[in-house]
Enzyme design. Sequence first.
Site, PDB file in Angstrom:
ATOM      1  CD  GLU A   1      34.177   4.292  46.853  1.00 15.92           C
ATOM      2  OE1 GLU A   1      35.059   3.376  45.960  1.00 15.92           O
ATOM      3  OE2 GLU A   1      33.355   3.771  46.751  1.00 15.92           O
TER       4      GLU A   1
ATOM      5  N   GLY B   1      37.400  10.597  45.211  1.00 16.56           N
ATOM      6  CA  GLY B   1      36.915  11.685  45.987  1.00 16.56           C
ATOM      7  C   GLY B   1      36.670  13.060  45.153  1.00 16.56           C
TER       8      GLY B   1
ATOM      9  CG  ASP C   1      21.240  20.628  42.376  1.00 18.50           C
ATOM     10  OD1 ASP C   1      23.250  20.610  42.233  1.00 18.50           O
ATOM     11  OD2 ASP C   1      21.341  19.967  41.699  1.00 18.50           O
TER      12      ASP C   1
ATOM     13  NE  ARG D   1      28.656  21.097  45.660  1.00 18.18           N
ATOM     14  CZ  ARG D   1      29.182  20.267  44.221  1.00 18.18           C
ATOM     15  NH1 ARG D   1      28.251  19.848  43.211  1.00 18.18           N
ATOM     16  NH2 ARG D   1      29.719  18.440  44.483  1.00 18.18           N
TER      17      ARG D   1
ATOM     18  CD  GLN E   1      47.662  39.619  57.633  1.00 21.41           C
ATOM     19  OE1 GLN E   1      47.321  38.941  57.228  1.00 21.41           O
ATOM     20  NE2 GLN E   1      47.746  40.970  56.975  1.00 21.41           N
TER      21      GLN E   1
ATOM     22  CD  GLU F   1      28.164  17.960  51.382  1.00 24.36           C
ATOM     23  OE1 GLU F   1      28.811  17.007  51.254  1.00 24.36           O
ATOM     24  OE2 GLU F   1      27.470  17.664  50.058  1.00 24.36           O
TER      25      GLU F   1
ATOM     26  CB  THR G   1      37.777  20.447  46.919  1.00 21.38           C
ATOM     27  OG1 THR G   1      37.642  20.605  44.685  1.00 21.38           O
ATOM     28  CG2 THR G   1      38.032  19.260  46.982  1.00 21.38           C
TER      29      THR G   1
HETATM   30  C1  LIG Z   1      37.014  16.325  57.810  1.00 24.66           C
HETATM   31  C2  LIG Z   1      36.251  15.603  56.856  1.00 24.66           C
HETATM   32  C3  LIG Z   1      35.379  15.304  55.728  1.00 24.66           C
HETATM   33  C4  LIG Z   1      34.328  15.082  55.715  1.00 24.66           C
HETATM   34  N1  LIG Z   1      33.493  14.356  55.535  1.00 24.66           N
HETATM   35  C5  LIG Z   1      33.268  13.251  54.497  1.00 24.66           C
HETATM   36  C6  LIG Z   1      31.301  13.042  54.277  1.00 24.66           C
HETATM   37  O1  LIG Z   1      30.720  13.276  55.380  1.00 24.66           O
HETATM   38  N2  LIG Z   1      31.801  12.597  53.425  1.00 24.66           N
HETATM   39  C7  LIG Z   1      32.277  12.518  51.810  1.00 24.66           C
HETATM   40  O2  LIG Z   1      31.548  11.379  51.430  1.00 24.66           O
HETATM   41  N3  LIG Z   1      32.977  13.056  51.755  1.00 24.66           N
HETATM   42  C8  LIG Z   1      33.469  13.153  52.550  1.00 24.66           C
HETATM   43  N4  LIG Z   1      35.306  13.976  52.970  1.00 24.66           N
HETATM   44  C9  LIG Z   1      35.869  13.278  51.488  1.00 24.66           C
HETATM   45  C10 LIG Z   1      35.585  14.964  50.573  1.00 24.66           C
HETATM   46  O3  LIG Z   1      34.530  15.419  50.372  1.00 24.66           O
HETATM   47  C11 LIG Z   1      37.378  14.784  49.548  1.00 24.66           C
HETATM   48  O4  LIG Z   1      38.516  14.971  50.298  1.00 24.66           O
HETATM   49  C12 LIG Z   1      37.291  16.084  48.788  1.00 24.66           C
HETATM   50  O5  LIG Z   1      35.984  15.856  48.279  1.00 24.66           O
HETATM   51  C13 LIG Z   1      38.580  15.739  47.870  1.00 24.66           C
HETATM   52  O6  LIG Z   1      38.716  13.882  47.346  1.00 24.66           O
HETATM   53  P1  LIG Z   1      40.111  13.724  48.397  1.00 24.66           P
HETATM   54  O7  LIG Z   1      40.159  14.183  49.162  1.00 24.66           O
HETATM   55  O8  LIG Z   1      40.054  12.115  47.129  1.00 24.66           O
HETATM   56  O9  LIG Z   1      40.847  15.073  46.854  1.00 24.66           O
HETATM   57  P2  LIG Z   1      41.342  14.369  45.093  1.00 24.66           P
HETATM   58  O10 LIG Z   1      39.994  14.555  44.244  1.00 24.66           O
HETATM   59  O11 LIG Z   1      42.208  13.701  45.207  1.00 24.66           O
HETATM   60  O12 LIG Z   1      41.541  16.249  45.333  1.00 24.66           O
HETATM   61  C14 LIG Z   1      43.334  16.591  45.582  1.00 24.66           C
HETATM   62  C15 LIG Z   1      43.402  18.243  44.617  1.00 24.66           C
HETATM   63  O13 LIG Z   1      43.059  18.148  43.742  1.00 24.66           O
HETATM   64  C16 LIG Z   1      42.228  19.082  43.099  1.00 24.66           C
HETATM   65  N5  LIG Z   1      41.661  18.710  41.631  1.00 24.66           N
HETATM   66  C17 LIG Z   1      40.628  17.458  41.545  1.00 24.66           C
HETATM   67  N6  LIG Z   1      40.304  17.263  40.417  1.00 24.66           N
HETATM   68  C18 LIG Z   1      40.748  18.498  39.936  1.00 24.66           C
HETATM   69  C19 LIG Z   1      39.971  19.190  38.760  1.00 24.66           C
HETATM   70  N7  LIG Z   1      39.644  18.291  37.470  1.00 24.66           N
HETATM   71  N8  LIG Z   1      41.024  20.636  38.038  1.00 24.66           N
HETATM   72  C20 LIG Z   1      41.396  20.861  39.118  1.00 24.66           C
HETATM   73  N9  LIG Z   1      41.907  20.689  39.962  1.00 24.66           N
HETATM   74  C21 LIG Z   1      41.642  19.397  40.662  1.00 24.66           C
HETATM   75  C22 LIG Z   1      41.772  19.584  44.484  1.00 24.66           C
HETATM   76  O14 LIG Z   1      40.247  20.725  44.311  1.00 24.66           O
HETATM   77  C23 LIG Z   1      42.319  19.534  45.411  1.00 24.66           C
HETATM   78  O15 LIG Z   1      42.895  20.172  45.544  1.00 24.66           O
HETATM   79  C24 LIG Z   1      36.074  14.427  54.256  1.00 24.66           C
HETATM   80  C25 LIG Z   1      37.488  14.788  54.200  1.00 24.66           C
HETATM   81  C26 LIG Z   1      37.644  15.451  55.025  1.00 24.66           C
HETATM   82  C27 LIG Z   1      38.865  16.176  55.512  1.00 24.66           C
END
Ligand SMILES: Cc1cc2nc3c(=O)[nH]c(=O)nc-3n(C[C@H](O)[C@H](O)[C@H](O)COP(=O)(O)OP(=O)(O)OC[C@H]3O[C@@H](n4cnc5c(N)ncnc54)[C@H](O)[C@@H]3O)c2cc1C
Length: 402
Positions: free
Chosen positions: A136, A140, A253, A256, A352, A379, A381
């Site tokens: 949402e 994320g 589970d 991933r 590269q 799924e 990061t």
């Molecule tokens: C092309 C694409 C397809 C997608 N498909 C789907 C889908 O089908 N269904 C769905 O539900 N979602 C989907 N997503 C969303 C995706 O799962 C989220 O983008 C992802 O989970 C990260 O959430 P966020 O973008 O809000 O980043 P954030 O959660 O805001 O994170 C931003 C950065 O901070 C880091 N971070 C966050 N918390 C921590 C922590 N506690 N410790 C260290 N680092 C942290 C993250 O690793 C990331 O690098 C998709 C995204 C993209 C780009």
Amino acid sequence: MSINPEVPATFRPLIKQARDVAAQVLRPNSRKYDLAEHEYPVELDMLAAVVDGPNDGGTGGAGAAGVRREKGGSVKNRNGTNLSTVLSILEVAWGDVALVLSMPRQGLGNAAIASVATDEQLARFGRTWAAMAITEPGCGSDSAAIRTTAVRDGDDYVLNGEKIYVTAGQRADAVVVWATLDRAQGRAAIKSFVVEKGTPGMEVERVERKLGIRASDTASIRFTDCRVPAANLLGSAEIEAERGFAGAMQTFDNTRPLVAAMALGVSRAALDETRALLGRAGVEIDYDRPALSQPAAAATFLQLEADWESAYLTTLEAAWLADNGRPNSLQASMAKAKAGRSATAITLRCVQLAGATGYGERELLEKWARDAKILDIFEGTQQIQQLIVARRLLGKSSTELK
Ligand SMILES: Cc1cc2nc3c(=O)[nH]c(=O)nc-3n(C[C@H](O)[C@H](O)[C@H](O)COP(=O)(O)OP(=O)(O)OC[C@H]3O[C@@H](n4cnc5c(N)ncnc54)[C@H](O)[C@@H]3O)c2cc1C
């Protein structure tokens, strides 16, 4: 009982079929739909039938719909649908991962259904192409912070909220939506709902333009007083405080390892292409001699191969544990972290190694480097997978280590 890393003989025809589809249908259309973002890949419709066959037969398939966990531990080694699905997804992703994400009835929502649905729901939704909507605008990585609500009203639930970045959200027949029954009750109140396309109150607001996986549509969807039958709540409607997030999280589970398999497929494609290009440039790669006694390009290539192999074995282990009814959350996160990171590193390193050829659009190496990045993001990061692994190894809860 222990894992045997050889591909089981029973899976070989399925894997060959997946490789044939990848080589004959996916790869030849790879660049076309990378350039024509948002155009529907019609070539995939006929593939759905090819994939449905093995899934219906219970032997797994080339898509996500085959994953369903065996109940309880078995004493006999079992190579089941999680393993066969991982192995065949690797092959189709070798053809084109963006097209795999667009394959009818093989969405991650299908894996979510297969993972948590009751038998009755599986029969009802088994042939529905389902996307998965968790993310949402305000949530994320921290999926426990979901704001989309589901309120019981008679025989229905009424959903309100906004979901973004939904893979296949525009094209799929249904979306598996995560929503909370009661925000005050935290994670345990988060449940998933199957919302079928065309349900009043569900509206696709836009599709994104992206760095990679451009053949895959990524949608924003709004739910406004959207009524779904109560029977579309997947699994149990009980809010079981002691199980916490376990019900909904169980999906990960199973999914991933599938994303890890996609990462393995893309990086295998880059390695195969790079080996051919190096060969044509006169660089011999000798797998039997120490890397450091070979030319720098060959030594680098061998390191990439070793990286790929470790990601491959970790992924097989995660799937095999699921097939044998054993806990695999740790290994599923390890596989996703390792394969996602390796895929981004390997594909970029292949660009590269191939120099200007790697960067140009005549080959697909630059595309694979762009496509690979998402596999280290969705799924969960890279950072989130590492956090989960650390929590499990150190025995810390999500409040103790965040
Ligand atoms: C092309 C694409 C397809 C997608 N498909 C789907 C889908 O089908 N269904 C769905 O539900 N979602 C989907 N997503 C969303 C995706 O799962 C989220 O983008 C992802 O989970 C990260 O959430 P966020 O973008 O809000 O980043 P954030 O959660 O805001 O994170 C931003 C950065 O901070 C880091 N971070 C966050 N918390 C921590 C922590 N506690 N410790 C260290 N680092 C942290 C993250 O690793 C990331 O690098 C998709 C995204 C993209 C780009």
